[in-house]
Design a protein around this motif. Structure first.
Motif, PDB file in Angstrom:
ATOM      1  N   LEU A  71       0.677  -1.208  -0.055  1.00  0.00           N
ATOM      2  CA  LEU A  71       0.170   0.164   0.075  1.00  0.00           C
ATOM      3  C   LEU A  71       0.857   1.163  -0.059  1.00  0.00           C
ATOM      4  CD1 LEU A  71      -2.824   1.052   0.214  1.00  0.00           C
ATOM      5  CD2 LEU A  71      -2.565   1.114   2.746  1.00  0.00           C
ATOM      6  N   VAL A  72       1.831   1.467   0.969  1.00  0.00           N
ATOM      7  CA  VAL A  72       2.911   2.642   0.852  1.00  0.00           C
ATOM      8  C   VAL A  72       3.567   2.729  -0.457  1.00  0.00           C
ATOM      9  CG1 VAL A  72       5.170   3.315   1.676  1.00  0.00           C
ATOM     10  CG2 VAL A  72       3.375   2.150   3.243  1.00  0.00           C
ATOM     11  N   LEU A  77       3.696  10.340  -2.913  1.00  0.00           N
ATOM     12  CA  LEU A  77       4.253  11.379  -1.676  1.00  0.00           C
ATOM     13  C   LEU A  77       4.458  12.761  -2.248  1.00  0.00           C
ATOM     14  CD1 LEU A  77       4.926  11.383   1.063  1.00  0.00           C
ATOM     15  CD2 LEU A  77       7.177  10.451   0.566  1.00  0.00           C
ATOM     16  N   PRO A  78       4.181  13.805  -1.884  1.00  0.00           N
ATOM     17  CA  PRO A  78       4.430  14.851  -2.098  1.00  0.00           C
ATOM     18  C   PRO A  78       5.752  15.349  -1.582  1.00  0.00           C
ATOM     19  CG  PRO A  78       2.667  15.168  -0.638  1.00  0.00           C
ATOM     20  CD  PRO A  78       2.807  13.759  -0.891  1.00  0.00           C
ATOM     21  N   ASP A  94      -3.375  14.079   4.503  1.00  0.00           N
ATOM     22  CA  ASP A  94      -3.988  13.729   2.851  1.00  0.00           C
ATOM     23  C   ASP A  94      -3.390  12.502   2.363  1.00  0.00           C
ATOM     24  OD1 ASP A  94      -5.611  14.948   0.824  1.00  0.00           O
ATOM     25  OD2 ASP A  94      -3.786  15.146  -0.407  1.00  0.00           O
ATOM     26  N   VAL A  95      -1.984  12.339   2.488  1.00  0.00           N
ATOM     27  CA  VAL A  95      -1.274  11.189   1.971  1.00  0.00           C
ATOM     28  C   VAL A  95      -1.804   9.993   2.618  1.00  0.00           C
ATOM     29  CG1 VAL A  95       1.011  10.021   2.113  1.00  0.00           C
ATOM     30  CG2 VAL A  95       0.794  12.314   1.359  1.00  0.00           C
ATOM     31  N   LEU A  96      -1.927   9.900   4.051  1.00  0.00           N
ATOM     32  CA  LEU A  96      -2.476   8.734   4.741  1.00  0.00           C
ATOM     33  C   LEU A  96      -4.001   8.656   4.476  1.00  0.00           C
ATOM     34  CD1 LEU A  96      -0.875   9.476   8.390  1.00  0.00           C
ATOM     35  CD2 LEU A  96      -0.373   7.753   6.741  1.00  0.00           C
ATOM     36  N   ARG A 126      10.057   9.843   6.965  1.00  0.00           N
ATOM     37  CA  ARG A 126       9.996  11.277   6.339  1.00  0.00           C
ATOM     38  C   ARG A 126       9.063  11.820   6.751  1.00  0.00           C
ATOM     39  NH1 ARG A 126       9.692  10.526  -0.077  1.00  0.00           N
ATOM     40  NH2 ARG A 126       9.825  12.558   0.190  1.00  0.00           N
ATOM     41  N   PHE A 127       8.039  11.387   7.365  1.00  0.00           N
ATOM     42  CA  PHE A 127       6.997  12.400   8.218  1.00  0.00           C
ATOM     43  C   PHE A 127       7.695  13.005   9.245  1.00  0.00           C
ATOM     44  CE2 PHE A 127       3.344   9.674   6.512  1.00  0.00           C
ATOM     45  CZ  PHE A 127       3.445  10.237   5.413  1.00  0.00           C
TER      46      PHE A 127
END
Length: 211
Positions: A71-72, A77-78, A94-96, A126-127
């Motif tokens: 899924l990842v 990813l912006p 928003d990504v999640l 990264r988050f």
């Protein structure tokens, strides 16, 4: 001259049919299409015997984690460095949310085990980096991530269930006047629930930092 065979002399494929990545992608596809995970059905999808899985995974929980990794890999990813802290918070949410909304059947299972897939750990790393660079104090980063993750999962599940959490018949409006009026107000003035939730998360986390 004969074309080289794609199998070895023992009749086995030169390219293994099964791998951890293939298992994860097939498990994710099963959650998306069938909304469940069945090891026998997963083996059918991959064209292998069920016993073959245990050369690559220890059991069901590891297959679920491989599905998380798949899924990842699908999640766009912006750049997480624009708009300051508020922008980063909204981007992570928003990504999640967009990733989770693809496969709601998987979400309850993800909640029962810790994140351990390398691709998922890299994403969360990264988050963390983005939040710290945007000014989030280190001791609040994990609580912030947990909050964003939980909100994204809840929003994804909510979007797949019902349009409204409250059902009130017209003849009952006088019994529940405030709730009925509030439901009518939101019907008359549409609100983007996800944008509203992102605003609340951003404001709440910002307030926690400023305290």
């Amino acid at each position: 001259m004969q074309t080289p065979s794609k199998t070895s002399q023992l009749g086995r494929p030169l390219t293994p049919r099964l791998s951890r990545k293939a298992i994860g992608r097939a498990a994710l596809a099963m959650f998306e299409e069938e909304e469940s995970l069945s090891i026998p059905r997963l083996a059918e999808r991959l064209g292998v015997r069920q016993s073959s899985f245990y050369k690559h995974v220890t059991g069901r929980q590891e297959i679920i984690e491989l599905a998380r990794g798949a899924l990842v890999e699908k999640a766009p990813l912006p750049e997480l460095n624009s708009g300051g802290l508020d922008g980063v918070i909204r981007q992570i949410f928003d990504v999640l949310r967009k990733a989770y909304s693809q496969v709601p059947a998987l979400l309850p299972l993800l909640l029962t085990q810790p994140v351990s897939h390398p691709a998922a750990l890299e994403l969360y790393d990264r988050f963390v980096e983005a939040l710290e660079l945007a000014g989030m104090p280190k001791h609040l980063v994990i609580p912030a991530l947990e909050t964003l993750d939980s909100a994204a999962i809840g929003a994804s599940l909510d979007a797949m269930t019902m349009e409204s959490a409250w059902s009130i018949e017209e003849e009952d409006q006088s019994t529940y006047p405030h709730l009925f009026a509030a439901k009518k107000a939101v019907a008359d003035h549409s609100v983007d629930r996800f944008a509203f939730l992102a605003d609340v998360l951003s404001a709440g986390l910002r307030a926690a930092i400023d305290d």
